[in-house]
Write a protein that holds these residues in place. Structure first.
Motif, PDB file in Angstrom:
ATOM      1  N   ALA A 261      13.488   2.811   1.348  1.00  0.00           N
ATOM      2  CA  ALA A 261      13.040   1.532   0.802  1.00  0.00           C
ATOM      3  C   ALA A 261      13.644   1.320  -0.579  1.00  0.00           C
ATOM      4  O   ALA A 261      13.666   2.236  -1.401  1.00  0.00           O
TER       5      ALA A 261
ATOM      6  N   ARG B  79       6.812  -2.900  -3.217  1.00  0.00           N
ATOM      7  CA  ARG B  79       6.821  -3.128  -1.770  1.00  0.00           C
ATOM      8  C   ARG B  79       5.454  -3.629  -1.332  1.00  0.00           C
ATOM      9  O   ARG B  79       4.420  -3.123  -1.774  1.00  0.00           O
TER      10      ARG B  79
ATOM     11  N   SER C 150       2.472  -3.930   1.101  1.00  0.00           N
ATOM     12  CA  SER C 150       1.891  -3.138   2.188  1.00  0.00           C
ATOM     13  C   SER C 150       1.652  -3.970   3.441  1.00  0.00           C
ATOM     14  O   SER C 150       1.417  -3.420   4.519  1.00  0.00           O
TER      15      SER C 150
ATOM     16  N   GLU D 227       7.772  -4.330   7.893  1.00  0.00           N
ATOM     17  CA  GLU D 227       8.097  -2.921   8.026  1.00  0.00           C
ATOM     18  C   GLU D 227       6.931  -2.086   7.513  1.00  0.00           C
ATOM     19  O   GLU D 227       6.311  -2.403   6.509  1.00  0.00           O
TER      20      GLU D 227
ATOM     21  N   PHE E 165       4.995   0.763   5.668  1.00  0.00           N
ATOM     22  CA  PHE E 165       5.168   1.653   4.527  1.00  0.00           C
ATOM     23  C   PHE E 165       3.859   2.395   4.271  1.00  0.00           C
ATOM     24  O   PHE E 165       2.771   1.873   4.531  1.00  0.00           O
TER      25      PHE E 165
ATOM     26  N   SER F 248      -0.312  -0.623  -2.142  1.00  0.00           N
ATOM     27  CA  SER F 248       0.986  -0.868  -2.777  1.00  0.00           C
ATOM     28  C   SER F 248       0.874  -1.133  -4.270  1.00  0.00           C
ATOM     29  O   SER F 248       1.852  -1.026  -4.999  1.00  0.00           O
TER      30      SER F 248
ATOM     31  N   VAL G  63       7.038   5.837  -1.817  1.00  0.00           N
ATOM     32  CA  VAL G  63       6.945   4.882  -0.712  1.00  0.00           C
ATOM     33  C   VAL G  63       7.718   5.447   0.472  1.00  0.00           C
ATOM     34  O   VAL G  63       8.923   5.683   0.370  1.00  0.00           O
ATOM     35  N   THR G  64       7.027   5.651   1.588  1.00  0.00           N
ATOM     36  CA  THR G  64       7.639   6.213   2.787  1.00  0.00           C
ATOM     37  C   THR G  64       7.746   5.119   3.842  1.00  0.00           C
ATOM     38  O   THR G  64       6.747   4.447   4.147  1.00  0.00           O
ATOM     39  N   ASN G  65       8.959   4.923   4.407  1.00  0.00           N
ATOM     40  CA  ASN G  65       9.135   3.888   5.421  1.00  0.00           C
ATOM     41  C   ASN G  65       8.962   4.469   6.823  1.00  0.00           C
ATOM     42  O   ASN G  65       8.667   5.648   7.006  1.00  0.00           O
TER      43      ASN G  65
END
Length: 388
Positions: free
Chosen positions: A154, A178, A180, A184, A186, A202, A216-218
């Protein structure tokens, strides 16, 4: 015995002419580096007969390895492919090889030029693949293509340095960058001074100074991070006020220290400016003010700019009707007299201005002199004009 069983190629040449003349022999044919090409060899049958034969050198078809996957934000330009991870992946893919040489292009691999030995950026790779020479005890086992797949981390905004007025009395919003609720998926992890926080949204509110971090993990399990440095605003400290006498008036410059961005005012707390310099300042007693740009704290200092009127016009129009000395903050007396030393009046902190009269009679226009006396000593003398 069948003579063909003794047939052997003993010399190799780059072209037929060299082979026919027996010159420019390839000196180390076992380690000859070349792309696809034709060379010539002298074939001997063991009975003194020989013949020149054409030998075609070809490159075996490329082996396609399993892709090496990275997480890199687009356009990051960082060295996001570590050479150690790349080599570990190759060893897992090729049990028969004892070592590898890695290249950006096929030509580099064939010519053994510009071998990759350090970490590289995904942006350096052409067509998202690398070329690998497989080795065993330095002998070439073949070539392979290693696809590089960027699943994409991200993209987050730049790190921030923020200012907090009062700890525990003010809340500040930290935004990961980003949403939430975006299409996509996250997940968010927040840290304060490297300790995991319970919040998983977020955005979070904080009220303590220190270092914050969000990871932040996608949906591809790629992790990006953003850092926040939250500083508690310090009140400015006025180190020095420089006063310079210029042709068009006095210039005042305020020198301060502190950990924030500050703005300045002279005699007016309703109007601040980013510059610490004030021009065309008149003589007198003034107050300088300094505050941070969030207006958390305001400090002030009184300054004295010494000066005196060079002329006055006591004609009753309300402009320059009296004469005085400006910017004296301590006890003093000012004696005013004519050029012959006749004393006309004495000024002091209770009687600061002269109206141009002596015994209630208007004195004539002309030059008058003064002496400033402080602590019983004359500290300044000068003269001014009375204009009628």
């Amino acid at each position: 015995m069948n003579p063909s069983q003794r047939t052997v190629v003993e010399e190799f040449f780059i072209n037929r002419s060299d082979a026919e003349n027996g010159v420019n022999q390839i000196t180390d044919p076992e380690n000859y580096n070349s792309g696809p090409a034709i060379v010539y060899g002298t074939v001997h049958d063991g009975f003194g007969c020989s013949e020149i034969t054409e030998i075609k050198l070809t490159i075996a078809s490329e082996t396609i390895l399993d892709a090496f996957t990275i997480c890199s934000a687009e356009g990051s330009g960082s060295n996001d492919i570590e050479i150690s991870d790349l080599r570990d992946h190759l060893f897992e893919e090729n049990n028969n090889a004892s070592d590898f040489q890695i290249y950006l292009s096929k030509n580099d691999a064939l010519n053994e030029e510009s071998e990759i030995l350090t970490d590289i950026s995904f942006s350096e790779i052409q067509q998202e693949k690398l070329y690998v020479k497989l080795l065993d005890q330095e002998a070439c086992l073949g070539f392979a293509v290693l696809p590089i797949q960027n699943t994409g981390a991200a993209e987050l905004p730049e790190d921030l340095v923020l200012s907090l007025c009062n700890a525990n009395q003010e809340e500040m919003l930290l935004d990961s960058g980003r949403d939430s609720n975006a299409s996509e998926d996250f997940t968010f992890q927040w840290f304060y001074e490297e300790e995991l926080l319970p919040q998983s949204s977020s955005k979070i509110y904080v009220s303590q100074p220190g270092t914050y971090n969000v990871e932040v993990t996608n949906q591809n399990s790629c992790v990006s991070s953003r850092n926040f440095e939250v500083n508690l605003i310090e009140a400015a400290i006025i180190q020095e006020v420089d006063i310079r006498n210029l042709d068009n008036g006095y210039e005042v410059e305020i020198d301060i220290s502190g950990n924030a961005t500050y703005e300045y005012s002279l005699d007016d707390t309703g109007q601040f400016q980013p510059s610490s310099i004030f021009n065309n300042v008149s003589p007198g007693i003034h107050t300088v003010y300094v505050r941070d740009t969030k207006a958390c704290k305001v400090i002030s200092k009184e300054i004295s700019i010494f000066g005196y009127d060079h002329f006055f016009t006591p004609n009753g129009d309300g402009i320059n009707d009296t004469w005085t000395i400006h910017g004296i903050a301590t006890d003093y007396i000012v004696q005013i007299y004519n050029r012959y030393g006749k004393l006309y009046t004495v000024l002091d902190p209770k009687n600061t201005r002269w109206n141009g009269k002596f015994e209630n009679v208007d004195l004539p226009a002309g030059e008058y002199w003064f002496s400033l006396i402080q602590n019983g000593e004359v500290s300044l003398t000068g003269h001014f004009s009375l204009i009628r």
